[in-house]
Motif scaffolding. Sequence first.
Motif, PDB file in Angstrom:
ATOM      1  N   PHE A 159       8.887 135.398  43.356  1.00 48.38           N
ATOM      2  CA  PHE A 159       8.713 136.556  42.493  1.00 48.38           C
ATOM      3  C   PHE A 159       8.613 137.828  43.319  1.00 48.38           C
ATOM      4  O   PHE A 159       7.887 137.876  44.320  1.00 48.38           O
ATOM      5  CB  PHE A 159       7.430 136.428  41.663  1.00 48.38           C
ATOM      6  CG  PHE A 159       7.491 135.368  40.613  1.00 48.38           C
ATOM      7  CD1 PHE A 159       6.952 134.112  40.850  1.00 48.38           C
ATOM      8  CD2 PHE A 159       8.078 135.620  39.381  1.00 48.38           C
ATOM      9  CE1 PHE A 159       6.999 133.118  39.887  1.00 48.38           C
ATOM     10  CE2 PHE A 159       8.130 134.637  38.408  1.00 48.38           C
ATOM     11  CZ  PHE A 159       7.593 133.380  38.661  1.00 48.38           C
ATOM     12  N   GLN A 174       1.311 133.537  32.181  1.00 48.56           N
ATOM     13  CA  GLN A 174       2.673 133.170  32.576  1.00 48.56           C
ATOM     14  C   GLN A 174       3.194 132.087  31.650  1.00 48.56           C
ATOM     15  O   GLN A 174       2.616 130.999  31.565  1.00 48.56           O
ATOM     16  CB  GLN A 174       2.705 132.678  34.031  1.00 48.56           C
ATOM     17  CG  GLN A 174       4.109 132.410  34.541  1.00 48.56           C
ATOM     18  CD  GLN A 174       4.134 131.940  35.979  1.00 48.56           C
ATOM     19  OE1 GLN A 174       3.140 131.464  36.526  1.00 48.56           O
ATOM     20  NE2 GLN A 174       5.281 132.081  36.633  1.00 48.56           N
ATOM     21  N   GLN A 195       9.104 132.510  33.074  1.00 48.07           N
ATOM     22  CA  GLN A 195       8.870 133.946  33.154  1.00 48.07           C
ATOM     23  C   GLN A 195       7.931 134.266  34.316  1.00 48.07           C
ATOM     24  O   GLN A 195       7.222 133.405  34.822  1.00 48.07           O
ATOM     25  CB  GLN A 195       8.245 134.455  31.854  1.00 48.07           C
ATOM     26  CG  GLN A 195       9.071 134.184  30.621  1.00 48.07           C
ATOM     27  CD  GLN A 195      10.393 134.924  30.634  1.00 48.07           C
ATOM     28  OE1 GLN A 195      10.457 136.099  30.983  1.00 48.07           O
ATOM     29  NE2 GLN A 195      11.466 134.235  30.287  1.00 48.07           N
ATOM     30  N   GLY A 196       7.938 135.535  34.697  1.00 49.78           N
ATOM     31  CA  GLY A 196       6.965 135.980  35.674  1.00 49.78           C
ATOM     32  C   GLY A 196       5.620 136.235  35.007  1.00 49.78           C
ATOM     33  O   GLY A 196       5.542 136.381  33.785  1.00 49.78           O
ATOM     34  N   PRO A 197       4.555 136.273  35.777  1.00 48.24           N
ATOM     35  CA  PRO A 197       3.240 136.566  35.202  1.00 48.24           C
ATOM     36  C   PRO A 197       3.227 137.943  34.528  1.00 48.24           C
ATOM     37  O   PRO A 197       3.870 138.880  35.008  1.00 48.24           O
ATOM     38  CB  PRO A 197       2.313 136.546  36.422  1.00 48.24           C
ATOM     39  CG  PRO A 197       3.019 135.710  37.430  1.00 48.24           C
ATOM     40  CD  PRO A 197       4.474 135.989  37.209  1.00 48.24           C
ATOM     41  N   PHE A 210       5.816 141.964  37.463  1.00 52.96           N
ATOM     42  CA  PHE A 210       6.623 140.935  38.112  1.00 52.96           C
ATOM     43  C   PHE A 210       8.026 140.888  37.544  1.00 52.96           C
ATOM     44  O   PHE A 210       8.254 141.175  36.366  1.00 52.96           O
ATOM     45  CB  PHE A 210       5.991 139.551  37.901  1.00 52.96           C
ATOM     46  CG  PHE A 210       4.783 139.281  38.740  1.00 52.96           C
ATOM     47  CD1 PHE A 210       3.524 139.678  38.329  1.00 52.96           C
ATOM     48  CD2 PHE A 210       4.895 138.602  39.950  1.00 52.96           C
ATOM     49  CE1 PHE A 210       2.406 139.417  39.088  1.00 52.96           C
ATOM     50  CE2 PHE A 210       3.784 138.332  40.718  1.00 52.96           C
ATOM     51  CZ  PHE A 210       2.532 138.747  40.292  1.00 52.96           C
ATOM     52  N   GLY A 211       8.971 140.455  38.386  1.00 53.33           N
ATOM     53  CA  GLY A 211      10.280 140.073  37.897  1.00 53.33           C
ATOM     54  C   GLY A 211      10.207 138.689  37.269  1.00 53.33           C
ATOM     55  O   GLY A 211       9.142 138.060  37.242  1.00 53.33           O
ATOM     56  N   GLN A 212      11.329 138.218  36.784  1.00 50.51           N
ATOM     57  CA  GLN A 212      11.344 136.919  36.103  1.00 50.51           C
ATOM     58  C   GLN A 212      11.375 135.740  37.060  1.00 50.51           C
ATOM     59  O   GLN A 212      11.225 134.596  36.647  1.00 50.51           O
ATOM     60  CB  GLN A 212      12.533 136.848  35.144  1.00 50.51           C
ATOM     61  CG  GLN A 212      12.375 137.766  33.943  1.00 50.51           C
ATOM     62  CD  GLN A 212      13.385 137.470  32.869  1.00 50.51           C
ATOM     63  OE1 GLN A 212      14.579 137.524  33.109  1.00 50.51           O
ATOM     64  NE2 GLN A 212      12.904 137.149  31.676  1.00 50.51           N
ATOM     65  N   GLY A 213      11.593 136.038  38.331  1.00 49.06           N
ATOM     66  CA  GLY A 213      11.566 134.976  39.319  1.00 49.06           C
ATOM     67  C   GLY A 213      12.940 134.385  39.591  1.00 49.06           C
ATOM     68  O   GLY A 213      13.828 134.382  38.733  1.00 49.06           O
TER      69      GLY A 213
END
Lengths: 114, 119
Positions: free
Chosen positions: B91, A37, A41-43, B109-112
């Motif tokens: 997320f 990560q 950003q997302g993991p 995953f999305g970017q959050g």
Amino acid sequence: DTGVSQDPRHKITKRGQNVTFRCDPISEHNRLYWYRQTLGQGPEFLTYFQNEAQLEKSRLLSDRFSAERPKGSFSTLEIQRTEQGDSAMYLCASSFSGRVDTQYFGPGTRLTVL
Amino acid sequence: AQKVTQAQTEISVVEKEDVTLDCVYETRDTTYYLFWYKQPPSGELVFLIRRNSFDEQNEISGRYSWNFQKSTSSFNFTITASQVVDSAVYFCALSETNAGGTSYGKLTFGQGTILTVHP
């Protein structure tokens, strides 16, 4: 029941050095995952094991990265010849490979490459 | 290829307001699983909920509720009466399955969405 643990929590290294991270999964879990990560950003998935077998590797996992899970318990992730672009949080997760695979994450290892 | 989009980068609310976090996904599979995770400032991802693609019932857990709509490929998350402790990055994630319906495990995953709840 203890959760997923990772060691170290923080690692600062100089470019070109090798680093190794360790992950201890939840004891009854047979699957173990590594994610990376970066900030904001997302993991992103790197690789995963079922027992000791490495079943999938992402294209993100360059030749400088290697992961092992020799006895189907803990896992190590090694990065050789680190680059500044390797700076990130490295997350480990574990799960039980039943029909529904819910992953539980560790606290992560934050790597800073100077 | 599968993809998860969380269009809201940051949301700021005042305590006790309701807030909805959006999640839109793309997949070619007919069977898949959707997840929400919370990442508080401490950094550890905390599992909140899992839904499978063939169960479109909405779910409520305390102040949390989830709305899954397969027709619009959305899996939105609502926090009712938000609290300061809800401040975190949230997320949405997707896991595909094999022909037998067993999850592959690998999460996309999305970017959050960064949620900040002010007192």
